[in-house]
Design a protein around this motif. Sequence first.
Motif, mmCIF file in Angstrom:
data_model
loop_
_atom_site.group_PDB
_atom_site.id
_atom_site.type_symbol
_atom_site.label_atom_id
_atom_site.label_comp_id
_atom_site.label_asym_id
_atom_site.label_seq_id
_atom_site.Cartn_x
_atom_site.Cartn_y
_atom_site.Cartn_z
ATOM 1 N N CYS A 122 17.817 51.943 72.451
ATOM 2 C CA CYS A 122 16.563 52.785 73.347
ATOM 3 C C CYS A 122 15.767 51.770 73.933
ATOM 4 C CB CYS A 122 16.116 53.851 72.321
ATOM 5 S SG CYS A 122 14.639 52.854 71.345
ATOM 6 N N LEU A 123 15.943 50.194 73.699
ATOM 7 C CA LEU A 123 15.511 49.533 74.428
ATOM 8 C C LEU A 123 13.984 49.348 74.138
ATOM 9 C CD1 LEU A 123 17.357 49.525 77.999
ATOM 10 C CD2 LEU A 123 17.950 48.179 75.651
ATOM 11 N N GLN A 124 13.350 50.056 73.263
ATOM 12 C CA GLN A 124 11.751 49.788 72.885
ATOM 13 C C GLN A 124 11.651 48.865 72.284
ATOM 14 O OE1 GLN A 124 9.627 52.670 73.525
ATOM 15 N NE2 GLN A 124 11.468 53.020 74.834
ATOM 16 N N PRO A 125 10.358 47.956 72.584
ATOM 17 C CA PRO A 125 10.169 46.822 72.076
ATOM 18 C C PRO A 125 9.817 47.145 70.591
ATOM 19 C CG PRO A 125 8.388 47.241 73.845
ATOM 20 C CD PRO A 125 9.411 48.445 73.594
ATOM 21 N N LEU A 126 10.204 45.939 69.705
ATOM 22 C CA LEU A 126 9.996 46.143 68.319
ATOM 23 C C LEU A 126 9.609 44.768 67.936
ATOM 24 C CD1 LEU A 126 13.648 47.376 66.995
ATOM 25 C CD2 LEU A 126 11.359 48.540 67.267
ATOM 26 N N ASP A 127 8.851 44.729 66.746
ATOM 27 C CA ASP A 127 8.478 43.694 65.888
ATOM 28 C C ASP A 127 9.544 43.539 64.672
ATOM 29 O OD1 ASP A 127 6.403 43.093 67.188
ATOM 30 O OD2 ASP A 127 4.985 44.069 66.045
ATOM 31 N N HIS A 128 10.029 42.248 64.561
ATOM 32 C CA HIS A 128 10.961 42.124 63.558
ATOM 33 C C HIS A 128 10.411 41.210 62.508
ATOM 34 C CE1 HIS A 128 14.802 41.596 61.225
ATOM 35 N NE2 HIS A 128 14.724 40.175 61.520
ATOM 36 N N GLY A 129 10.067 42.007 61.519
ATOM 37 C CA GLY A 129 9.483 40.970 60.338
ATOM 38 C C GLY A 129 10.518 40.467 59.426
ATOM 39 N N PHE A 130 10.314 39.134 59.208
ATOM 40 C CA PHE A 130 11.524 38.265 58.253
ATOM 41 C C PHE A 130 10.764 37.921 57.103
ATOM 42 C CE2 PHE A 130 9.937 35.610 61.510
ATOM 43 C CZ PHE A 130 9.738 34.279 60.995
ATOM 44 N N ARG A 131 11.513 37.311 56.132
ATOM 45 C CA ARG A 131 11.179 36.457 55.088
ATOM 46 C C ARG A 131 12.501 35.864 54.575
ATOM 47 N NH1 ARG A 131 6.330 36.320 51.914
ATOM 48 N NH2 ARG A 131 6.867 34.834 50.304
ATOM 49 N N VAL A 132 12.943 34.640 54.703
ATOM 50 C CA VAL A 132 14.161 34.236 54.073
ATOM 51 C C VAL A 132 13.741 32.871 53.276
ATOM 52 C CG1 VAL A 132 15.180 34.896 56.374
ATOM 53 C CG2 VAL A 132 14.240 32.728 56.229
ATOM 54 N N ALA A 133 14.722 32.561 52.464
ATOM 55 C CA ALA A 133 14.549 31.608 51.588
ATOM 56 C C ALA A 133 15.485 30.361 51.993
ATOM 57 C CB ALA A 133 15.225 32.192 50.185
ATOM 58 N N PHE A 134 15.206 29.248 51.625
ATOM 59 C CA PHE A 134 16.142 28.092 52.146
ATOM 60 C C PHE A 134 15.659 26.929 51.123
ATOM 61 C CE2 PHE A 134 11.707 27.698 53.879
ATOM 62 C CZ PHE A 134 11.175 26.668 53.705
ATOM 63 N N GLN A 135 16.832 26.132 51.172
ATOM 64 C CA GLN A 135 16.754 24.844 50.195
ATOM 65 C C GLN A 135 17.441 23.963 50.704
ATOM 66 O OE1 GLN A 135 18.947 25.083 46.088
ATOM 67 N NE2 GLN A 135 16.481 24.512 45.183
ATOM 68 N N GLU A 136 17.007 22.688 50.717
ATOM 69 C CA GLU A 136 17.832 21.560 51.167
ATOM 70 C C GLU A 136 17.108 20.264 50.362
ATOM 71 O OE1 GLU A 136 19.676 22.031 53.816
ATOM 72 O OE2 GLU A 136 20.440 20.134 53.244
ATOM 73 N N LEU A 137 18.264 19.534 50.346
ATOM 74 C CA LEU A 137 17.857 18.036 49.535
ATOM 75 C C LEU A 137 17.878 17.157 50.658
ATOM 76 C CD1 LEU A 137 17.845 16.118 46.916
ATOM 77 C CD2 LEU A 137 20.172 15.697 47.250
ATOM 78 N N PHE A 138 16.551 16.151 50.580
ATOM 79 C CA PHE A 138 16.631 15.252 51.494
ATOM 80 C C PHE A 138 16.669 13.988 50.593
ATOM 81 C CE2 PHE A 138 14.664 17.120 55.334
ATOM 82 C CZ PHE A 138 14.653 18.392 54.898
ATOM 83 N N ALA A 139 17.974 13.416 50.743
ATOM 84 C CA ALA A 139 18.359 11.947 49.899
ATOM 85 C C ALA A 139 17.467 10.920 50.331
ATOM 86 C CB ALA A 139 19.693 12.007 50.154
#
Length: 169
Positions: A75-92
């Motif tokens: 319907c093209l109505q403006p929307l807020d998209h709330g997000f919460r994501v996990a991440f993991q990374e090794l910095f050698a």
Amino acid sequence: MQTSWVLPVRSLVNKPGHMEQLDFDVSLEEPWGTEMVTIPAGDDVSVEIRLESVHEGILVTGEAFGVAKTECSRCLQPLDHGFRVAFQELFAYSGQLEDELTVIDNTVDIDQVVRDSVVISFPFQPVCDENCLGLCAKCGANLNEHPNHVHEDEIDPRWAELKKLKEEE
Ligand SMILES: [Zn+2]
Ligand SMILES: [Zn+2]
């Protein structure tokens, strides 16, 4: 106060077993996102992060959260998209592979790690509601607001056929 994606880790370097916890917000210098879903430049992305010193380097584990701008794909109505994501990374400490992330000048730059996890989580076809009715193909009206509207020129096809016959007479 941490306000950028480049985190100092000097106090953790070569101290396996030590760890540090950080919560902070970063104001984006450029927009993050896809064609459909974007976090505008200037908006904040928040992170809660744990930096752990391990033998090979610094292990970064965390969650990023915030609000992106989008619109309903129906319907093209403006929307807020709330997000919460996990991440993991090794910095050698020393990179073996070309694309491996490394500790540079006693810092780790988590920009790409956070950005990739956030952007990949964005929906391809956001909807304001699973039951969104979209727009009328004829006039573009929002069918959620006008579910039963009719068009004046909408004539039952059987009548249209009759009308045609009449005109031909
Ligand atoms: Zn919608
Ligand atoms: Zn219509």
